[in-house]
Design a protein around this motif. Structure first.
Motif, PDB file in Angstrom:
ATOM      1  N   ARG A 170       0.843  -1.193   0.000  1.00 30.37           N
ATOM      2  CA  ARG A 170       0.000   0.000   0.000  1.00 30.37           C
ATOM      3  C   ARG A 170       0.882   1.247   0.000  1.00 30.37           C
ATOM      4  NH1 ARG A 170      -3.268  -0.451   5.574  1.00 30.37           N
ATOM      5  NH2 ARG A 170      -3.871   1.688   5.061  1.00 30.37           N
ATOM      6  N   SER A 171       0.361   2.319  -0.543  1.00 34.21           N
ATOM      7  CA  SER A 171       1.166   3.527  -0.752  1.00 34.21           C
ATOM      8  C   SER A 171       0.833   4.663   0.204  1.00 34.21           C
ATOM      9  CB  SER A 171       0.986   4.031  -2.188  1.00 34.21           C
ATOM     10  OG  SER A 171      -0.373   4.348  -2.444  1.00 34.21           O
ATOM     11  N   ASP A 172      -0.154   4.468   1.095  1.00 35.44           N
ATOM     12  CA  ASP A 172      -0.564   5.572   1.967  1.00 35.44           C
ATOM     13  C   ASP A 172       0.185   5.601   3.288  1.00 35.44           C
ATOM     14  OD1 ASP A 172      -1.716   3.208   2.795  1.00 35.44           O
ATOM     15  OD2 ASP A 172      -3.574   4.149   3.497  1.00 35.44           O
ATOM     16  N   VAL A 173       1.091   4.642   3.500  1.00 36.12           N
ATOM     17  CA  VAL A 173       1.842   4.593   4.754  1.00 36.12           C
ATOM     18  C   VAL A 173       3.132   5.398   4.604  1.00 36.12           C
ATOM     19  CG1 VAL A 173       2.991   3.113   6.437  1.00 36.12           C
ATOM     20  CG2 VAL A 173       0.891   2.343   5.314  1.00 36.12           C
ATOM     21  N   ALA A 174       3.330   6.356   5.499  1.00 35.76           N
ATOM     22  CA  ALA A 174       4.533   7.192   5.458  1.00 35.76           C
ATOM     23  C   ALA A 174       5.508   6.852   6.573  1.00 35.76           C
ATOM     24  CB  ALA A 174       4.154   8.672   5.546  1.00 35.76           C
ATOM     25  N   LEU A 175       5.006   6.207   7.629  1.00 34.30           N
ATOM     26  CA  LEU A 175       5.852   5.911   8.785  1.00 34.30           C
ATOM     27  C   LEU A 175       5.399   4.612   9.429  1.00 34.30           C
ATOM     28  CD1 LEU A 175       8.110   7.238  10.645  1.00 34.30           C
ATOM     29  CD2 LEU A 175       6.222   7.869  12.141  1.00 34.30           C
ATOM     30  N   ILE A 176       6.380   3.774   9.777  1.00 34.72           N
ATOM     31  CA  ILE A 176       6.135   2.535  10.494  1.00 34.72           C
ATOM     32  C   ILE A 176       6.795   2.644  11.865  1.00 34.72           C
ATOM     33  CG2 ILE A 176       6.868   0.118  10.664  1.00 34.72           C
ATOM     34  CD1 ILE A 176       4.602   0.270   8.828  1.00 34.72           C
ATOM     35  N   SER A 177       6.066   2.251  12.903  1.00 31.18           N
ATOM     36  CA  SER A 177       6.650   2.140  14.235  1.00 31.18           C
ATOM     37  C   SER A 177       6.690   0.660  14.605  1.00 31.18           C
ATOM     38  CB  SER A 177       5.826   2.928  15.256  1.00 31.18           C
ATOM     39  OG  SER A 177       6.338   2.717  16.566  1.00 31.18           O
ATOM     40  N   PHE A 178       7.895   0.151  14.854  1.00 25.18           N
ATOM     41  CA  PHE A 178       8.098  -1.251  15.236  1.00 25.18           C
ATOM     42  C   PHE A 178       8.413  -1.277  16.727  1.00 25.18           C
ATOM     43  CE2 PHE A 178      10.832  -5.002  15.830  1.00 25.18           C
ATOM     44  CZ  PHE A 178      10.041  -5.999  15.263  1.00 25.18           C
ATOM     45  N   SER A 179       7.541  -1.911  17.545  1.00 23.88           N
ATOM     46  CA  SER A 179       7.674  -1.852  18.998  1.00 23.88           C
ATOM     47  C   SER A 179       7.651  -3.253  19.594  1.00 23.88           C
ATOM     48  CB  SER A 179       6.532  -1.039  19.617  1.00 23.88           C
ATOM     49  OG  SER A 179       6.451   0.249  19.060  1.00 23.88           O
ATOM     50  N   SER A 180       8.443  -3.449  20.643  1.00 21.60           N
ATOM     51  CA  SER A 180       8.346  -4.682  21.417  1.00 21.60           C
ATOM     52  C   SER A 180       7.206  -4.533  22.410  1.00 21.60           C
ATOM     53  CB  SER A 180       9.664  -4.946  22.160  1.00 21.60           C
ATOM     54  OG  SER A 180       9.976  -3.883  23.041  1.00 21.60           O
ATOM     55  N   ASN A 181       6.445  -5.602  22.603  1.00 23.15           N
ATOM     56  CA  ASN A 181       5.288  -5.549  23.503  1.00 23.15           C
ATOM     57  C   ASN A 181       5.668  -5.665  24.967  1.00 23.15           C
ATOM     58  OD1 ASN A 181       3.513  -5.305  21.333  1.00 23.15           O
ATOM     59  ND2 ASN A 181       3.247  -7.527  21.150  1.00 23.15           N
ATOM     60  N   ASP A 182       6.908  -6.048  25.254  1.00 24.19           N
ATOM     61  CA  ASP A 182       7.326  -6.243  26.648  1.00 24.19           C
ATOM     62  C   ASP A 182       8.439  -5.293  27.065  1.00 24.19           C
ATOM     63  OD1 ASP A 182       9.355  -7.231  25.119  1.00 24.19           O
ATOM     64  OD2 ASP A 182       9.366  -9.240  25.992  1.00 24.19           O
ATOM     65  N   GLN A 183       8.578  -4.184  26.345  1.00 25.29           N
ATOM     66  CA  GLN A 183       9.569  -3.143  26.673  1.00 25.29           C
ATOM     67  C   GLN A 183      11.014  -3.585  26.435  1.00 25.29           C
ATOM     68  OE1 GLN A 183       8.362  -0.012  27.495  1.00 25.29           O
ATOM     69  NE2 GLN A 183       6.440  -1.052  27.003  1.00 25.29           N
ATOM     70  N   ILE A 238       3.454  -3.566  14.951  1.00 28.29           N
ATOM     71  CA  ILE A 238       3.789  -2.636  13.880  1.00 28.29           C
ATOM     72  C   ILE A 238       2.624  -1.666  13.723  1.00 28.29           C
ATOM     73  CG2 ILE A 238       4.167  -2.383  11.403  1.00 28.29           C
ATOM     74  CD1 ILE A 238       5.620  -5.008  11.405  1.00 28.29           C
ATOM     75  N   SER A 239       2.894  -0.387  13.913  1.00 27.97           N
ATOM     76  CA  SER A 239       1.880   0.655  13.763  1.00 27.97           C
ATOM     77  C   SER A 239       2.173   1.466  12.513  1.00 27.97           C
ATOM     78  CB  SER A 239       1.866   1.571  14.992  1.00 27.97           C
ATOM     79  OG  SER A 239       1.650   0.838  16.173  1.00 27.97           O
ATOM     80  N   CYS A 240       1.139   1.718  11.718  1.00 25.61           N
ATOM     81  CA  CYS A 240       1.298   2.420  10.441  1.00 25.61           C
ATOM     82  C   CYS A 240       0.630   3.788  10.522  1.00 25.61           C
ATOM     83  CB  CYS A 240       0.675   1.611   9.303  1.00 25.61           C
ATOM     84  SG  CYS A 240       1.343  -0.057   9.124  1.00 25.61           S
ATOM     85  N   TYR A 241       1.348   4.828  10.074  1.00 27.94           N
ATOM     86  CA  TYR A 241       0.829   6.193  10.108  1.00 27.94           C
ATOM     87  C   TYR A 241       0.914   6.813   8.713  1.00 27.94           C
ATOM     88  CZ  TYR A 241       1.560   5.653  15.147  1.00 27.94           C
ATOM     89  OH  TYR A 241       1.538   5.208  16.430  1.00 27.94           O
ATOM     90  N   ASP A 242      -0.007   7.733   8.451  1.00 29.81           N
ATOM     91  CA  ASP A 242       0.090   8.470   7.194  1.00 29.81           C
ATOM     92  C   ASP A 242       0.979   9.688   7.388  1.00 29.81           C
ATOM     93  OD1 ASP A 242      -1.408  10.452   8.445  1.00 29.81           O
ATOM     94  OD2 ASP A 242      -3.242  10.044   7.334  1.00 29.81           O
ATOM     95  N   SER A 243       1.134  10.515   6.349  1.00 30.97           N
ATOM     96  CA  SER A 243       2.047  11.651   6.402  1.00 30.97           C
ATOM     97  C   SER A 243       1.612  12.706   7.405  1.00 30.97           C
ATOM     98  CB  SER A 243       2.174  12.284   5.011  1.00 30.97           C
ATOM     99  OG  SER A 243       0.903  12.691   4.523  1.00 30.97           O
ATOM    100  N   GLY A 244       0.343  12.705   7.805  1.00 32.92           N
ATOM    101  CA  GLY A 244      -0.150  13.651   8.799  1.00 32.92           C
ATOM    102  C   GLY A 244      -0.094  13.125  10.219  1.00 32.92           C
ATOM    103  N   GLY A 245       0.444  11.929  10.407  1.00 31.33           N
ATOM    104  CA  GLY A 245       0.555  11.352  11.734  1.00 31.33           C
ATOM    105  C   GLY A 245      -0.667  10.571  12.182  1.00 31.33           C
ATOM    106  N   LYS A 246      -1.634  10.363  11.298  1.00 30.03           N
ATOM    107  CA  LYS A 246      -2.835   9.626  11.664  1.00 30.03           C
ATOM    108  C   LYS A 246      -2.560   8.129  11.629  1.00 30.03           C
ATOM    109  CE  LYS A 246      -7.678   8.895  10.352  1.00 30.03           C
ATOM    110  NZ  LYS A 246      -8.752   9.245   9.398  1.00 30.03           N
ATOM    111  N   LEU A 247      -3.008   7.429  12.672  1.00 30.79           N
ATOM    112  CA  LEU A 247      -2.833   5.978  12.730  1.00 30.79           C
ATOM    113  C   LEU A 247      -3.738   5.300  11.715  1.00 30.79           C
ATOM    114  CD1 LEU A 247      -1.580   3.530  14.213  1.00 30.79           C
ATOM    115  CD2 LEU A 247      -3.563   3.585  15.741  1.00 30.79           C
TER     116      LEU A 247
END
Length: 620
Positions: A170-183, A238-247
């Motif tokens: 998909r082309s609408d994702v501008a930023l990916i946040s990759f996070s561990s669930n246990d810190q 994995i959280s995906c955001y658009d260019s405006g920061g919307k999840l």
């Protein structure tokens, strides 16, 4: 962005990168199912000239061959200089000061602030794995090699970090946040020590870091994340955001994932695993209670009740006619233009409305009468993805449940300028820009000295952007002290408390938040003060505040009570409590001890109320 830390961006070197492909997708099946892992070793090759020995002339010019030291960096503009290894095995030359007769060769790529240091069999890199990455393979690794054969034509580099590979269609994702669930820490701003055993490098990672890495994706493609090796016992998100920061959505699994040094973990194409989020925000900011501060986690249209003062039911005095932005700030390095943080501010039927752009920053909105006079004002705290109830930290000995960052901070990452937050005079509800805050307008009104007209609550409400200094007869911004502006937990939250709904300024003094865990006496301890990041991690030092691995208290400095100037950013951190102490108020203070890694901590310090200092809100 780090503050008060000198660093350079490494110089460019041309290498031929080879990475075998991964046939299986590790992120297969449902959101809670991962197929068997398949790893692929990362190898790199480089040509060199075997006809010369290392030569370092008086100007520091180096020529090299196998068996001698050379340092490569992937980005341009660094102080090491630049080198090009030709495909035809041409001699590589660059400007640098290097140790002669060293026994290994290092190629270090990626990281925000790589600095090289060699000593015997150890190579150290600061900032080896950074929190924000481009997603390109060429800067998503830290690799090293040791030369064993002077006549060798191929150098095999071993990757010291773990690489995560994923594909987006998909082309609408501008930023990916990759996070561990246990810190589990995924990036580190500490030191990477590389030693060699039998020709194979071994790496150990130290220092502080965070459990989330952001990767710029800019649409469809295949991307890489460089991570610290480790086991994600509770899986990842994995959280995906658009260019405006919307999840846009999230993909998550609770199945354990092992990230191995020197390997690529292929998650495959993740589009089908990205869930559509539930409504990601409530436009009514005051639905759960009114306050003097509202948190904005995503861009969008918002409104709040502007008819009452703070968290009380006391009505705002005067006749409201409109609303306006008094100032906006960011920590991007340049002042925002009007509307960069919030725009479209308006007032109607007892409510103030506005649009948040999705950019990180802070703003103050005022309710005004027909003449433009300020009747009340509110702090709008824009922090992408930040929902404080999901990031709370429980301190030991039932001291309290506390936000993971300073009030107004857009980050909780040690060393980042965004972690400094805003500064408050004791008892006032409105913030002042802190260290590394670039504001629009470029500067706030000049400070005024407290007197019969300026040293009043009414003046502070009507002039929320004016810093009120103490005079020679009084060490308060008020000419007549009022101990009820911020209230201890035994009383209802004060009308002027600056914390969001559900939170308040913590208790201080001998029975307050910090003294319950640390005691009342000032203490010093070696190794607690982080000289690079400028602050203390109370999650791992010898007197931790709680069980979290990172409880970061930055040295945000303060605004001086007598002249209204910002001081000591990076050198000290002072945190207000709600507790009064005669004409002053109690606070928590940290600083280095004689500019060393030894820290000096004062759990029950008292300061004049005219100082502006940090606030760390506690859950009510």
């Amino acid at each position: 962005m780090k503050y008060l830390k000198t660093f350079f961006v490494p110089a460019a070197a041309s290498l031929l990168f080879l990475a075998a492909s991964c046939a299986k997708e590790q992120f297969a099946g449902s959101a809670d199912t991962l197929a068997d892992s398949e790893y692929t070793a990362v190898t790199l090759t480089a040509g060199f000239d075997t006809s010369v020995r290392t030569a370092v002339d008086a100007e520091g010019k180096v020529s090299w061959k196998a068996g001698d030291i050379i340092r490569y960096y992937s980005e341009s503009g660094g102080t090491v200089g630049s080198a090009t290894v030709g495909q035809d095995c041409a001699v590589a030359e660059f400007e640098a000061t290097v140790a002669q007769n060293a026994s290994f060769l290092v190629a270090a790529c990626g990281g925000e602030s790589l600095t090289g240091n060699t000593s015997g069999e150890v190579f150290s890199l600061e900032g080896a794995v950074c929190a924000r990455q481009s997603g390109r393979f060429t800067d998503a690794h830290v690799a090293v090699a040791r030369t064993e054969d002077p006549e060798a034509g191929v150098l095999t580099f071993r990757n010291l970090t773990a690489l995560v590979k994923f594909t987006l269609e998909r082309s609408d994702v501008a930023l990916i946040s990759f996070s561990s669930n246990d810190q589990t820490l995924l990036h580190g701003d500490g030191v990477l020590n590389v030693t060699f055993s039998g020709g194979n490098p071994q790496a150990s990672f130290g220092g502080s870091g965070g459990n989330s890495i952001e990767v710029s994706t800019s649409g469809a493609g295949t991307f890489f994340i460089s991570s610290l090796p480790g086991t994600l016992g509770e899986g990842f998100t994995i959280s995906c955001y658009d260019s405006g920061g919307k999840l846009l959505g999230e993909a998550s699994t609770r199945k354990a994932l092992v990230l191995k040094q020197g390997t690529i973990t292929n998650l495959g194409t993740i589009d089908g695993r990205i869930s559509t989020p539930a409504p990601d925000y409530d436009p009514d900011l005051s639905r759960s209670g009114t306050a003097n501060c509202y948190i904005i986690p995503v861009g969008g249209e918002y409104f709040f009740d502007a008819s009452v003062k703070g968290s009380s039911t006391e009505p705002v005095e005067g006749t409201p006619a409109g609303a306006k932005v008094l100032w906006e700030s960011s920590v991007s390095g340049s002042a925002p233009s009007a509307g960069d943080i919030i725009t479209g501010v308006g007032y109607s039927q007892g409510k103030i409305s506005f649009t948040a752009t999705g950019s990180d920053g802070n703003a103050v909105i005022a309710l005004t009468d027909a003449s433009g006079a300020v009747l009340w004002s509110w702090h709008i705290w824009c922090c992408k993805g930040y929902r404080p109830d999901e990031c709370l930290q429980t301190y030991f000995k039932n001291a309290g449940v506390v936000m993971d960052r300073n009030l107004g901070a857009v980050s909780a990452v040690p060393g980042e300028a965004g972690a400094l937050g805003l500064l408050y005079q004791w008892g006032r509800k409105d913030p002042f820009p802190g260290g590394y805050c670039a504001t629009a307008p470029a500067s706030l009104p000049s400070p005024v000295e407290s007197d019969a007209s300026t040293g009043t609550i009414a003046y502070s409400v009507a002039n929320p952007t004016v810093f009120i200094t103490c005079n020679e007869d009084n060490f308060n911004w008020l000419t007549k002290s009022d101990n009820t502006l911020w209230q201890d937990s035994g009383s209802p939250k004060g009308i002027y408390d600056p914390c969001p709904a559900g939170y308040r300024v913590p208790d201080g003094g001998g029975s307050g938040l910090w003294a319950k865990v640390l005691g009342t006496a000032a203490w010093t301890a070696k190794g607690c003060w982080d000289l690079n990041m400028k602050g203390i991690n109370f999650g791992t030092n010898d007197k931790p505040l709680g069980p979290d691995k990172v409880i970061w208290y930055p040295a945000a400095g303060y605004i001086n009570s007598t002249v209204g100037a910002l001081n000591n950013v990076g050198y000290s951190g002072s945190y207000w409590s709600s507790t009064v102490d005669e004409d002053g108020s109690c606070c928590f203070n940290i600083s280095p001890y004689f500019s060393s890694s030894t820290s000096y901590v004062q759990p029950t310090q008292t300061y004049d109320r005219a100082y502006a200092m940090s606030v760390r809100c506690v859950k009510e």
